[in-house]
Scaffold this motif. Sequence first.
Motif, PDB file in Angstrom:
ATOM      1  N   VAL A   5       0.866  -1.188   0.000  1.00  0.00           N
ATOM      2  CA  VAL A   5       0.000   0.000   0.000  1.00  0.00           C
ATOM      3  C   VAL A   5       0.897   1.230   0.000  1.00  0.00           C
ATOM      4  CG1 VAL A   5      -2.017   1.100   1.023  1.00  0.00           C
ATOM      5  CG2 VAL A   5      -1.504  -1.252   1.595  1.00  0.00           C
ATOM      6  N   ASP A   6       0.591   2.164  -0.892  1.00  0.00           N
ATOM      7  CA  ASP A   6       1.408   3.362  -1.065  1.00  0.00           C
ATOM      8  C   ASP A   6       0.763   4.512  -0.297  1.00  0.00           C
ATOM      9  OD1 ASP A   6       3.599   4.709  -2.164  1.00  0.00           O
ATOM     10  OD2 ASP A   6       2.535   5.273  -3.987  1.00  0.00           O
ATOM     11  N   THR A   7       0.922   4.486   1.011  1.00  0.00           N
ATOM     12  CA  THR A   7       0.323   5.528   1.853  1.00  0.00           C
ATOM     13  C   THR A   7       0.989   5.531   3.223  1.00  0.00           C
ATOM     14  OG1 THR A   7      -1.751   6.390   2.780  1.00  0.00           O
ATOM     15  CG2 THR A   7      -1.504   4.023   2.797  1.00  0.00           C
ATOM     16  N   THR A  27       6.233   4.501   1.515  1.00  0.00           N
ATOM     17  CA  THR A  27       5.934   5.912   1.772  1.00  0.00           C
ATOM     18  C   THR A  27       6.985   6.737   1.030  1.00  0.00           C
ATOM     19  OG1 THR A  27       7.379   6.137   3.718  1.00  0.00           O
ATOM     20  CG2 THR A  27       5.130   5.356   4.120  1.00  0.00           C
ATOM     21  N   ASN A  28       6.761   8.003   0.942  1.00  0.00           N
ATOM     22  CA  ASN A  28       7.792   8.932   0.460  1.00  0.00           C
ATOM     23  C   ASN A  28       7.569  10.245   1.214  1.00  0.00           C
ATOM     24  OD1 ASN A  28       5.825  10.502  -0.942  1.00  0.00           O
ATOM     25  ND2 ASN A  28       5.969   9.182  -2.735  1.00  0.00           N
ATOM     26  N   PRO A  29       8.474  11.215   1.095  1.00  0.00           N
ATOM     27  CA  PRO A  29       8.310  12.447   1.876  1.00  0.00           C
ATOM     28  C   PRO A  29       6.977  13.158   1.613  1.00  0.00           C
ATOM     29  CG  PRO A  29      10.552  12.288   1.078  1.00  0.00           C
ATOM     30  CD  PRO A  29       9.800  11.164   0.419  1.00  0.00           C
ATOM     31  N   THR A  30       6.490  13.125   0.364  1.00  0.00           N
ATOM     32  CA  THR A  30       5.202  13.764   0.048  1.00  0.00           C
ATOM     33  C   THR A  30       4.072  13.084   0.822  1.00  0.00           C
ATOM     34  OG1 THR A  30       6.019  14.194  -2.191  1.00  0.00           O
ATOM     35  CG2 THR A  30       3.646  14.359  -1.859  1.00  0.00           C
ATOM     36  N   ILE A  31       4.085  11.758   0.771  1.00  0.00           N
ATOM     37  CA  ILE A  31       3.024  10.969   1.413  1.00  0.00           C
ATOM     38  C   ILE A  31       3.039  11.161   2.939  1.00  0.00           C
ATOM     39  CG2 ILE A  31       2.526   8.543   2.000  1.00  0.00           C
ATOM     40  CD1 ILE A  31       3.043   7.849  -0.936  1.00  0.00           C
ATOM     41  N   VAL A  32       4.226  11.198   3.518  1.00  0.00           N
ATOM     42  CA  VAL A  32       4.327  11.373   4.978  1.00  0.00           C
ATOM     43  C   VAL A  32       3.900  12.799   5.357  1.00  0.00           C
ATOM     44  CG1 VAL A  32       5.893  11.406   6.963  1.00  0.00           C
ATOM     45  CG2 VAL A  32       6.115   9.593   5.247  1.00  0.00           C
ATOM     46  N   PRO A 128      10.608   1.642 -10.269  1.00  0.00           N
ATOM     47  CA  PRO A 128      10.265   2.412 -11.472  1.00  0.00           C
ATOM     48  C   PRO A 128       8.873   3.023 -11.319  1.00  0.00           C
ATOM     49  CG  PRO A 128      10.212   0.036 -11.908  1.00  0.00           C
ATOM     50  CD  PRO A 128      10.636   0.198 -10.489  1.00  0.00           C
ATOM     51  N   PHE A 129       8.740   4.298 -11.753  1.00  0.00           N
ATOM     52  CA  PHE A 129       7.485   5.028 -11.578  1.00  0.00           C
ATOM     53  C   PHE A 129       6.661   4.963 -12.873  1.00  0.00           C
ATOM     54  CE2 PHE A 129       7.837   8.199  -7.848  1.00  0.00           C
ATOM     55  CZ  PHE A 129       8.552   7.298  -7.079  1.00  0.00           C
ATOM     56  N   VAL A 130       5.664   4.140 -12.879  1.00  0.00           N
ATOM     57  CA  VAL A 130       4.862   3.895 -14.077  1.00  0.00           C
ATOM     58  C   VAL A 130       4.027   5.123 -14.481  1.00  0.00           C
ATOM     59  CG1 VAL A 130       2.952   2.490 -14.981  1.00  0.00           C
ATOM     60  CG2 VAL A 130       4.823   1.413 -13.709  1.00  0.00           C
ATOM     61  N   GLY A 131       3.240   5.631 -13.556  1.00  0.00           N
ATOM     62  CA  GLY A 131       2.344   6.757 -13.865  1.00  0.00           C
ATOM     63  C   GLY A 131       3.103   7.978 -14.359  1.00  0.00           C
ATOM     64  N   ARG A 132       4.213   8.275 -13.702  1.00  0.00           N
ATOM     65  CA  ARG A 132       4.957   9.494 -14.081  1.00  0.00           C
ATOM     66  C   ARG A 132       5.612   9.340 -15.450  1.00  0.00           C
ATOM     67  NH1 ARG A 132       7.310  12.156  -8.457  1.00  0.00           N
ATOM     68  NH2 ARG A 132       5.458  11.615  -7.238  1.00  0.00           N
ATOM     69  N   LEU A 133       5.992   8.111 -15.827  1.00  0.00           N
ATOM     70  CA  LEU A 133       6.530   7.902 -17.178  1.00  0.00           C
ATOM     71  C   LEU A 133       5.423   8.083 -18.212  1.00  0.00           C
ATOM     72  CD1 LEU A 133       9.057   4.926 -16.927  1.00  0.00           C
ATOM     73  CD2 LEU A 133       9.524   7.230 -17.750  1.00  0.00           C
ATOM     74  N   ALA A 162       6.615  -1.887  -8.974  1.00  0.00           N
ATOM     75  CA  ALA A 162       6.000  -0.937  -9.901  1.00  0.00           C
ATOM     76  C   ALA A 162       5.318   0.134  -9.046  1.00  0.00           C
ATOM     77  CB  ALA A 162       4.996  -1.644 -10.795  1.00  0.00           C
ATOM     78  N   ALA A 163       5.855   1.356  -9.130  1.00  0.00           N
ATOM     79  CA  ALA A 163       5.339   2.457  -8.304  1.00  0.00           C
ATOM     80  C   ALA A 163       4.607   3.467  -9.180  1.00  0.00           C
ATOM     81  CB  ALA A 163       6.491   3.127  -7.567  1.00  0.00           C
ATOM     82  N   SER A 164       4.015   4.456  -8.528  1.00  0.00           N
ATOM     83  CA  SER A 164       3.236   5.462  -9.237  1.00  0.00           C
ATOM     84  C   SER A 164       2.141   4.781 -10.071  1.00  0.00           C
ATOM     85  CB  SER A 164       4.168   6.323 -10.108  1.00  0.00           C
ATOM     86  OG  SER A 164       3.508   7.370 -10.739  1.00  0.00           O
ATOM     87  N   ILE A 165       1.456   3.843  -9.435  1.00  0.00           N
ATOM     88  CA  ILE A 165       0.336   3.123 -10.055  1.00  0.00           C
ATOM     89  C   ILE A 165      -0.945   3.873  -9.691  1.00  0.00           C
ATOM     90  CG2 ILE A 165      -1.027   0.971  -9.957  1.00  0.00           C
ATOM     91  CD1 ILE A 165       1.591   0.508 -11.364  1.00  0.00           C
ATOM     92  N   ARG A 166      -1.707   4.249 -10.699  1.00  0.00           N
ATOM     93  CA  ARG A 166      -2.912   5.058 -10.420  1.00  0.00           C
ATOM     94  C   ARG A 166      -4.196   4.454 -10.962  1.00  0.00           C
ATOM     95  NH1 ARG A 166       0.129  10.044 -13.096  1.00  0.00           N
ATOM     96  NH2 ARG A 166       1.892  10.194 -11.664  1.00  0.00           N
ATOM     97  N   SER A 167      -4.084   3.382 -11.754  1.00  0.00           N
ATOM     98  CA  SER A 167      -5.314   2.808 -12.317  1.00  0.00           C
ATOM     99  C   SER A 167      -5.250   1.287 -12.297  1.00  0.00           C
ATOM    100  CB  SER A 167      -5.513   3.275 -13.766  1.00  0.00           C
ATOM    101  OG  SER A 167      -4.562   2.646 -14.612  1.00  0.00           O
ATOM    102  N   ALA A 182       3.625  -4.530  -6.687  1.00  0.00           N
ATOM    103  CA  ALA A 182       3.037  -3.247  -7.116  1.00  0.00           C
ATOM    104  C   ALA A 182       2.703  -2.488  -5.848  1.00  0.00           C
ATOM    105  CB  ALA A 182       1.787  -3.461  -7.943  1.00  0.00           C
ATOM    106  N   THR A 183       3.069  -1.221  -5.807  1.00  0.00           N
ATOM    107  CA  THR A 183       2.645  -0.413  -4.666  1.00  0.00           C
ATOM    108  C   THR A 183       1.471   0.448  -5.102  1.00  0.00           C
ATOM    109  OG1 THR A 183       3.277   0.902  -2.774  1.00  0.00           O
ATOM    110  CG2 THR A 183       4.402   1.453  -4.862  1.00  0.00           C
ATOM    111  N   ILE A 184       0.391   0.311  -4.347  1.00  0.00           N
ATOM    112  CA  ILE A 184      -0.926   0.754  -4.808  1.00  0.00           C
ATOM    113  C   ILE A 184      -1.509   1.776  -3.833  1.00  0.00           C
ATOM    114  CG2 ILE A 184      -3.255  -0.125  -5.314  1.00  0.00           C
ATOM    115  CD1 ILE A 184      -1.860  -2.940  -5.628  1.00  0.00           C
TER     116      ILE A 184
HETATM  117  O1  G3P Z   1       5.206   5.100  -5.167  1.00  0.00           O
HETATM  118  C1  G3P Z   1       5.493   6.356  -5.704  1.00  0.00           C
HETATM  119  C2  G3P Z   1       4.256   7.131  -5.731  1.00  0.00           C
HETATM  120  O2  G3P Z   1       3.904   7.533  -4.459  1.00  0.00           O
HETATM  121  C3  G3P Z   1       4.267   8.261  -6.678  1.00  0.00           C
HETATM  122  O3  G3P Z   1       3.001   8.305  -7.212  1.00  0.00           O
HETATM  123  O4  G3P Z   1       1.102   9.281  -8.377  1.00  0.00           O
HETATM  124  O5  G3P Z   1       2.778  10.763  -7.218  1.00  0.00           O
HETATM  125  O6  G3P Z   1       3.376   9.580  -9.314  1.00  0.00           O
HETATM  126  P1  G3P Z   1       2.544   9.561  -8.081  1.00  0.00           P
END
Ligand code: G3P
Length: 217
Positions: A5-7, A27-32, A128-133, A162-167, A182-184
């Motif tokens: 879980v990506d939160t 997690t990442n700094p934005t999420i925290v 690797p960041f899927v959504g951002r690519l 697989a990160a940055s998964i949005r769909s 996958a981190t979701i």
């Molecule tokens: O796992 C990385 C993720 O938190 C970034 O997602 O949607 O900000 O590209 P996003």
Amino acid sequence: MKFFVDTANVAEIRRINEMGIVDGVTTNPTIVAREGRDFETVIKEICSIVDGPVSAEVTGLTAHDMVTEARSISKWSNNVVIKIPMTMEGLKAVKILSKEGIKTNVTLIFSVSQGLMAMKAGATIISPFVGRLEDIGVDAYQLIADLRHIIDFYGYETEIIAASIRSVQQLEKVTKLGAHIATIPDSLFEKMSSHILTTQGIEQFMKDWETFEKREK
Ligand code: G3P
């Protein structure tokens, strides 16, 4: 295939974890920062809820600062994994940490060469960041497939998140291509579990059952 879980929202982690299909948290700094809570407190709380790996990211930019932070964070819990940004300094830090047995997740991976360098440095995980690519029109799925091929071909032990998964579609594609994890985002689990024909099917079953019960009385 593992689901993380990506939160950093503890209530959401507890809710999703109840389904019994969560293998870890990222997690990442934005999420925290979004949670507005103390970093150490949040990470320790998440580590006590989830058995699997919990990624916590360093904010230093030099190898020295990253290693210092990582050594301290790694003492917070047995299941904490140190997230390190993909830079030359980051790679130096990963090399040192992997020798010390500290697990790392090299993040912000957007190319094969970045992934390969992180594997060689001894990264436990690469992200690797899927959504951002996809945001910039690059084929993220080719990257996932290439990284998986390199891991298998050369025998690296690194796993792909697989990160940055949005769909749901992104999740399904990276699963088919061999991402280990996958981190979701928590909001996606609901969408992944539902289908219009499932909803309609349940409604129809209930309607037919009510009709049958009324007839029997
Ligand atoms: O796992 C990385 C993720 O938190 C970034 O997602 O949607 O900000 O590209 P996003």
